[in-house]
Design an enzyme around this catalytic site. Sequence first.
Site, PDB file in Angstrom:
ATOM      1  N   PHE A  27      97.249  43.114  70.788  1.00 41.19           N
ATOM      2  CA  PHE A  27      98.332  43.306  71.876  1.00 41.19           C
ATOM      3  C   PHE A  27      99.025  44.515  71.352  1.00 41.19           C
ATOM      4  O   PHE A  27      99.672  44.938  70.405  1.00 41.19           O
ATOM      5  CB  PHE A  27      99.476  42.279  71.750  1.00 41.19           C
ATOM      6  CG  PHE A  27     100.349  42.183  72.823  1.00 41.19           C
ATOM      7  CD1 PHE A  27     100.175  41.214  73.759  1.00 41.19           C
ATOM      8  CD2 PHE A  27     101.293  43.187  73.365  1.00 41.19           C
ATOM      9  CE1 PHE A  27     100.906  41.064  74.775  1.00 41.19           C
ATOM     10  CE2 PHE A  27     102.057  42.931  73.833  1.00 41.19           C
ATOM     11  CZ  PHE A  27     101.759  41.980  75.019  1.00 41.19           C
ATOM     12  N   ASP A  80     107.531  43.956  70.400  1.00 38.42           N
ATOM     13  CA  ASP A  80     107.144  42.693  69.613  1.00 38.42           C
ATOM     14  C   ASP A  80     106.753  42.989  68.350  1.00 38.42           C
ATOM     15  O   ASP A  80     105.983  44.121  67.897  1.00 38.42           O
ATOM     16  CB  ASP A  80     106.104  42.168  70.447  1.00 38.42           C
ATOM     17  CG  ASP A  80     105.665  40.696  69.818  1.00 38.42           C
ATOM     18  OD1 ASP A  80     106.424  40.148  68.967  1.00 38.42           O
ATOM     19  OD2 ASP A  80     104.554  40.253  70.267  1.00 38.42           O
ATOM     20  N   ASN A 129     105.385  51.405  79.814  1.00 36.81           N
ATOM     21  CA  ASN A 129     104.544  51.088  78.708  1.00 36.81           C
ATOM     22  C   ASN A 129     103.204  51.028  79.126  1.00 36.81           C
ATOM     23  O   ASN A 129     102.719  50.220  80.058  1.00 36.81           O
ATOM     24  CB  ASN A 129     104.806  49.935  77.919  1.00 36.81           C
ATOM     25  CG  ASN A 129     106.353  49.982  77.441  1.00 36.81           C
ATOM     26  OD1 ASN A 129     106.774  50.395  76.461  1.00 36.81           O
ATOM     27  ND2 ASN A 129     107.399  49.281  78.146  1.00 36.81           N
ATOM     28  N   PHE A 329     106.884  42.800  82.653  1.00 34.21           N
ATOM     29  CA  PHE A 329     106.110  42.037  81.257  1.00 34.21           C
ATOM     30  C   PHE A 329     105.004  41.626  81.603  1.00 34.21           C
ATOM     31  O   PHE A 329     104.361  41.282  82.365  1.00 34.21           O
ATOM     32  CB  PHE A 329     107.073  40.772  81.534  1.00 34.21           C
ATOM     33  CG  PHE A 329     108.379  40.614  81.088  1.00 34.21           C
ATOM     34  CD1 PHE A 329     108.911  40.266  79.733  1.00 34.21           C
ATOM     35  CD2 PHE A 329     109.502  41.093  81.868  1.00 34.21           C
ATOM     36  CE1 PHE A 329     110.453  40.349  79.571  1.00 34.21           C
ATOM     37  CE2 PHE A 329     110.744  41.043  81.681  1.00 34.21           C
ATOM     38  CZ  PHE A 329     111.206  40.749  80.482  1.00 34.21           C
TER      39      PHE A 329
END
Length: 349
Positions: A27, A80, A129, A329
């Site tokens: 990720f 994250d 992003n 998201f």
Amino acid sequence: MIEFDNLTYLHGKPQGTGLLKANPEDFVVVEDLGFEPDGEGEHILVRILKNGCNTRFVADALAKFLKIHAREVSFAGQKDKHAVTEQWLCARVPGKEMPDLSAFQLEGCQVLEYARHKRKLRLGALKGNAFTLVLREVSNRDDVEQRLIDICVKGVPNYFGAQRFGIGGSNLQGALRWAQTNTPVRDRNKRSFWLSAARSALFNQIVAERLKKADVNQVVDGDALQLAGRGSWFVATTEELAELQHRVNDKELMITAALPGSGEWGTQRKALAFEQAAVAAETELQALLVREKVEAARRAMLLYPQQLSWNWWDDVTVEIRFWLPAGSFATSVVRELINTTGDYAHIAE
């Protein structure tokens, strides 16, 4: 209130499962501010590569290294902990020589570049992003492949991800308790998290109900439409529906859904009646947002991942790349592809 896992799918519930975030390298997030440092000013922009570190922890460590107060270090968004992320931090260091930030040492972090800047980097002040995700142990390659093709054309629901609501939905639960008791909440962070969760949950509910309609992207009288990539909107009238539908089909315009709060929601007539009915049962959350003077706003109902590409490493492993605008998201994209498994399947990006 519909829980995140039970929200309506645009492409139907995925037929297979897969593992998300088997390790942090699966990720990868690269922050895109949309601008370059000025090269002068009282602030220093620092681009940092992180692995296994959350944003606040790194910001506090940077403040300690620079011998400044933690509040003097800001960032555009939280990233994250369980991921590999590149993001910018901003430190206010006025009237001082440029420190040697290559000497900043923190396990799991690396300073990539830094430069002077005139303005503080504020929360939300980013363009978007870029994501690189690896899904492992995919049980149905054909289904995922078709879904990726469909997403290129039809997008995904622009849901707020489960992380918006806190671990186990704690932020939304806090908002509900607050709404029911009317007890003052002094903690600024709790206030912000809880109000954000309340408004996000109502938005998700409206979108989920809209997705149950046969033609999701059909413009109706009173819809609030937004120019793609813009924040302002206008209201559709019956006389314009055919022309506006053509522009929506071309992705020039986006149908929006309400972020409920105080003031007018933005829709009118048929569209407003639909939105009000979708959240009619959530009177406590709506009353909380009005009481706390959270201004109503709009958000695009659908999300179209940009620069979407993928590469199958083998029949059960796929690498997916895409870019999303700020506030979107990645997990809301992934939920349209597979039923995720793994400890970090719903952790924030």
